[in-house]
Design an enzyme around this catalytic site. Structure first.
Site, PDB file in Angstrom:
ATOM      1  N   TYR A 266       0.842  -1.207   0.000  1.00 24.53           N
ATOM      2  CA  TYR A 266       0.000   0.000   0.000  1.00 24.53           C
ATOM      3  C   TYR A 266       0.877   1.256   0.000  1.00 24.53           C
ATOM      4  O   TYR A 266       0.708   2.156  -0.815  1.00 24.53           O
ATOM      5  CB  TYR A 266      -0.877  -0.027   1.249  1.00 24.53           C
ATOM      6  CG  TYR A 266      -1.894   1.090   1.355  1.00 24.53           C
ATOM      7  CD1 TYR A 266      -2.909   1.229   0.398  1.00 24.53           C
ATOM      8  CD2 TYR A 266      -1.875   1.979   2.435  1.00 24.53           C
ATOM      9  CE1 TYR A 266      -3.868   2.230   0.526  1.00 24.53           C
ATOM     10  CE2 TYR A 266      -2.839   2.968   2.560  1.00 24.53           C
ATOM     11  CZ  TYR A 266      -3.829   3.097   1.613  1.00 24.53           C
ATOM     12  OH  TYR A 266      -4.773   4.090   1.732  1.00 24.53           O
TER      13      TYR A 266
ATOM     14  N   ASN B  54      -5.914   8.764   9.364  1.00 21.86           N
ATOM     15  CA  ASN B  54      -7.018   7.895   9.821  1.00 21.86           C
ATOM     16  C   ASN B  54      -8.351   8.629   9.858  1.00 21.86           C
ATOM     17  O   ASN B  54      -8.497   9.634  10.552  1.00 21.86           O
ATOM     18  CB  ASN B  54      -6.719   7.355  11.224  1.00 21.86           C
ATOM     19  CG  ASN B  54      -5.514   6.446  11.241  1.00 21.86           C
ATOM     20  OD1 ASN B  54      -4.400   6.873  10.951  1.00 21.86           O
ATOM     21  ND2 ASN B  54      -5.728   5.178  11.542  1.00 21.86           N
TER      22      ASN B  54
ATOM     23  N   ARG C  51      -9.996  -2.263  10.644  1.00 16.33           N
ATOM     24  CA  ARG C  51      -9.521  -0.997  11.205  1.00 16.33           C
ATOM     25  C   ARG C  51     -10.030  -0.852  12.635  1.00 16.33           C
ATOM     26  O   ARG C  51     -11.055  -1.419  13.014  1.00 16.33           O
ATOM     27  CB  ARG C  51      -9.957   0.171  10.336  1.00 16.33           C
ATOM     28  CG  ARG C  51      -9.101   0.242   9.090  1.00 16.33           C
ATOM     29  CD  ARG C  51      -9.343   1.478   8.288  1.00 16.33           C
ATOM     30  NE  ARG C  51     -10.390   1.294   7.344  1.00 16.33           N
ATOM     31  CZ  ARG C  51     -10.512   2.011   6.226  1.00 16.33           C
ATOM     32  NH1 ARG C  51      -9.628   2.942   5.936  1.00 16.33           N
ATOM     33  NH2 ARG C  51     -11.505   1.799   5.400  1.00 16.33           N
ATOM     34  N   VAL C  52      -9.302  -0.039  13.378  1.00 12.53           N
ATOM     35  CA  VAL C  52      -9.515  -0.063  14.818  1.00 12.53           C
ATOM     36  C   VAL C  52     -10.902   0.457  15.223  1.00 12.53           C
ATOM     37  O   VAL C  52     -11.527  -0.108  16.128  1.00 12.53           O
ATOM     38  CB  VAL C  52      -8.354   0.676  15.543  1.00 12.53           C
ATOM     39  CG1 VAL C  52      -8.343   2.163  15.240  1.00 12.53           C
ATOM     40  CG2 VAL C  52      -8.397   0.415  17.018  1.00 12.53           C
ATOM     41  N   VAL C  53     -11.414   1.495  14.573  1.00 11.16           N
ATOM     42  CA  VAL C  53     -12.706   2.049  15.026  1.00 11.16           C
ATOM     43  C   VAL C  53     -13.852   1.045  14.799  1.00 11.16           C
ATOM     44  O   VAL C  53     -14.564   0.713  15.755  1.00 11.16           O
ATOM     45  CB  VAL C  53     -12.994   3.434  14.399  1.00 11.16           C
ATOM     46  CG1 VAL C  53     -14.421   3.874  14.692  1.00 11.16           C
ATOM     47  CG2 VAL C  53     -12.009   4.467  14.943  1.00 11.16           C
TER      48      VAL C  53
ATOM     49  N   PHE D  40     -13.436  -1.953  17.248  1.00 10.80           N
ATOM     50  CA  PHE D  40     -13.850  -1.656  18.633  1.00 10.80           C
ATOM     51  C   PHE D  40     -15.373  -1.523  18.734  1.00 10.80           C
ATOM     52  O   PHE D  40     -15.989  -1.970  19.700  1.00 10.80           O
ATOM     53  CB  PHE D  40     -13.193  -0.354  19.118  1.00 10.80           C
ATOM     54  CG  PHE D  40     -11.738  -0.497  19.521  1.00 10.80           C
ATOM     55  CD1 PHE D  40     -11.089  -1.723  19.455  1.00 10.80           C
ATOM     56  CD2 PHE D  40     -11.020   0.615  19.973  1.00 10.80           C
ATOM     57  CE1 PHE D  40      -9.743  -1.840  19.819  1.00 10.80           C
ATOM     58  CE2 PHE D  40      -9.679   0.505  20.350  1.00 10.80           C
ATOM     59  CZ  PHE D  40      -9.044  -0.722  20.264  1.00 10.80           C
TER      60      PHE D  40
ATOM     61  N   ASP E 147       0.945  -3.135  23.067  1.00 10.61           N
ATOM     62  CA  ASP E 147       0.596  -2.623  24.401  1.00 10.61           C
ATOM     63  C   ASP E 147      -0.434  -1.495  24.327  1.00 10.61           C
ATOM     64  O   ASP E 147      -0.812  -0.925  25.344  1.00 10.61           O
ATOM     65  CB  ASP E 147       1.864  -2.171  25.157  1.00 10.61           C
ATOM     66  CG  ASP E 147       2.605  -1.048  24.416  1.00 10.61           C
ATOM     67  OD1 ASP E 147       2.066  -0.518  23.412  1.00 10.61           O
ATOM     68  OD2 ASP E 147       3.730  -0.708  24.828  1.00 10.61           O
ATOM     69  N   GLY E 148      -0.864  -1.169  23.099  1.00 14.59           N
ATOM     70  CA  GLY E 148      -1.898  -0.121  22.941  1.00 14.59           C
ATOM     71  C   GLY E 148      -1.355   1.279  23.130  1.00 14.59           C
ATOM     72  O   GLY E 148      -2.111   2.250  23.176  1.00 14.59           O
TER      73      GLY E 148
ATOM     74  N   THR F 220       0.239   5.501  18.823  1.00 17.67           N
ATOM     75  CA  THR F 220      -0.725   6.605  18.702  1.00 17.67           C
ATOM     76  C   THR F 220      -1.271   6.732  17.281  1.00 17.67           C
ATOM     77  O   THR F 220      -0.632   6.356  16.302  1.00 17.67           O
ATOM     78  CB  THR F 220      -0.091   7.960  19.090  1.00 17.67           C
ATOM     79  OG1 THR F 220       0.874   8.320  18.093  1.00 17.67           O
ATOM     80  CG2 THR F 220       0.552   7.909  20.463  1.00 17.67           C
TER      81      THR F 220
HETATM   82  N1  UDP Z   1      -5.538  -1.818  16.337  1.00 17.12           N
HETATM   83  C1  UDP Z   1      -5.874  -2.402  17.533  1.00 17.12           C
HETATM   84  N2  UDP Z   1      -6.940  -3.273  17.574  1.00 17.12           N
HETATM   85  C2  UDP Z   1      -7.673  -3.582  16.472  1.00 17.12           C
HETATM   86  C3  UDP Z   1      -7.334  -2.975  15.235  1.00 17.12           C
HETATM   87  C4  UDP Z   1      -6.254  -2.108  15.204  1.00 17.12           C
HETATM   88  O1  UDP Z   1      -5.240  -2.152  18.570  1.00 17.12           O
HETATM   89  O2  UDP Z   1      -8.625  -4.382  16.593  1.00 17.12           O
HETATM   90  C5  UDP Z   1      -4.433  -0.862  16.287  1.00 17.12           C
HETATM   91  C6  UDP Z   1      -3.396  -1.111  15.171  1.00 17.12           C
HETATM   92  O3  UDP Z   1      -2.375  -1.989  15.640  1.00 17.12           O
HETATM   93  C7  UDP Z   1      -2.878   0.280  14.907  1.00 17.12           C
HETATM   94  C8  UDP Z   1      -4.076   1.189  15.206  1.00 17.12           C
HETATM   95  O4  UDP Z   1      -4.979   0.408  15.986  1.00 17.12           O
HETATM   96  O5  UDP Z   1      -1.835   0.611  15.791  1.00 17.12           O
HETATM   97  C9  UDP Z   1      -4.797   1.674  13.958  1.00 17.12           C
HETATM   98  O6  UDP Z   1      -5.024   0.579  13.135  1.00 17.12           O
HETATM   99  P1  UDP Z   1      -5.882   0.636  11.802  1.00 17.12           P
HETATM  100  O7  UDP Z   1      -5.917  -0.749  11.247  1.00 17.12           O
HETATM  101  O8  UDP Z   1      -7.168   1.287  12.090  1.00 17.12           O
HETATM  102  O9  UDP Z   1      -5.105   1.576  10.800  1.00 17.12           O
HETATM  103  P2  UDP Z   1      -3.565   2.061  10.613  1.00 17.12           P
HETATM  104  O10 UDP Z   1      -3.523   3.383  11.252  1.00 17.12           O
HETATM  105  O11 UDP Z   1      -2.637   1.084  11.297  1.00 17.12           O
HETATM  106  O12 UDP Z   1      -3.385   2.091   9.160  1.00 17.12           O
END
Ligand code: UDP
Length: 313
Positions: free
Chosen positions: A147, A176, A188-190, A193, A208-209, A212
């Site tokens: 990508y 993002n 993706r994270v949103v 979650f 470890d979350g 950022t």
């Molecule tokens: N992430 C997470 N849990 C999830 C999905 C993503 O902790 O279920 C984290 C991921 O490791 C990254 C951040 O959230 O550090 C954003 O991930 P995303 O896939 O949304 O997009 P990116 O910014 O990595 O392209």
């Protein structure tokens, strides 16, 4: 007479919001998508709109459209890490061949061209916040390279057409973005979650979350893109929200908005996951008079509400 825009990837999350925005501005839209990650449901409400046409086409092959086109907005590409890792070759092709086809098409039509680029061109950045002058830190052979490098190539190709053919081109580096119409399972994270919160499951925290990100609500992103389209700026411009937070902070905010208790399931951090990401938006602010307006809590509440009403898959 109204103008007409070709939006590639117009059935995707961001592309479909862009189609809505353009139609609201009285611009006719030709949406082209091969639906590998986009969805027909995202544009269903536009199906019978007199200003809207959908064409199912893979823009990595030659683009044919007989009518006049004033703007080409190139948004076609798998865009979530899970998607582009699932479709690595399609991702490289649409960034390279697809961008070339779109530029050639825009040149033939005498259209303004806008490339949807990404904060991923900065890779795992060694500088924060990331301003447009930063050249990035990308692993070309890692899983995200398909990508990142495709978009970097797309930027180079866009500037070559601008310089060689004196075309009016734009490059937006999108950070993002979240909102309604994301796929719950796009990785993706949103949406991840939100899906977990709706099912009262523990939220999956990668690593470890403490890495950022900065999250921009889709209406803000689209407004910034439109301002860039109409501007006389040809260099890349960041569009994103500079409100940087850790993934754990995002999780906490989402739990608060969703009224669920916060429980976490820690998972392995994906390879090459950037440790920090925060846009420097001073250029967009100065040249486009743009800044994001939607607070994270409000954007998450609207997104959550949409998922509750529309999409639990
Ligand atoms: N992430 C997470 N849990 C999830 C999905 C993503 O902790 O279920 C984290 C991921 O490791 C990254 C951040 O959230 O550090 C954003 O991930 P995303 O896939 O949304 O997009 P990116 O910014 O990595 O392209």
């Amino acid at each position: 007479m109204s103008k007409t825009a070709l939006v590639t990837g117009g059935s995707g999350f961001l592309g479909s919001h862009l189609c809505d925005f353009l139609i609201e501005k009285d611009i006719n839209v030709v949406c082209m998508d091969n639906l590998i990650t986009g969805r027909k449901t995202n544009i269903k409400h536009l199906e019978h709109h007199p200003s809207f046409t959908f064409i199912n086409h893979n823009i990595s092959t030659h683009i044919d459209y007989a009518g006049a086109i004033d703007y080409v907005l190139h948004f076609a590409s798998p865009a979530s890490p899970d998607d582009y890792i699932r479709y690595p070759i399609q991702t490289l092709k649409v960034g390279a061949l697809g961008t070339h086809n779109c530029l050639g098409f825009a040149k033939a039509k005498g259209a303004v061209f806008l490339l949807a680029s990404t904060s991923e061109v900065y890779g795992d950045p060694l500088q924060s916040p990331q301003s447009e002058t930063y050249w990035g830190n990308v692993n070309p052979v890692g899983p995200r390279g398909v990508y990142d490098e495709a978009k970097r190539f797309a930027e180079a190709m866009t500037m070559a057409y601008h310089r060689t053919h004196r075309m009016n081109t734009k490059i937006v580096r999108i950070f993002n973005t979240y909102g309604p119409r994301m796929r719950l399972n796009d990785g993706r994270v949103v949406p991840a979650f939100i899906g977990q919160a709706l099912k009262k499951e523990a939220l999956s925290i990668y690593g470890d979350g403490k890495q950022t990100r900065s999250f921009c609500y889709v209406s803000d992103t689209v407004a910034g893109i439109f301002r860039l389209l109409l501007s006389d700026v040809n260099d890349p411009v960041n569009v994103g929200n500079p409100n940087e937070m850790t993934i754990l902070e995002l999780a906490k905010t989402l739990c608060h908005v969703a009224h669920v208790s916060c429980e976490y399931a820690y998972k392995e951090l994906p390879e090459d996951d950037p440790k920090v990401r925060k846009p420097d938006i001073s250029k967009a602010n100065r040249l486009l008079g743009w800044k994001p307006l939607v607070r994270l809590e409000d954007g998450l509440a609207q997104t959550l509400e949409w998922f509750q009403a529309h999409d639990r898959n």
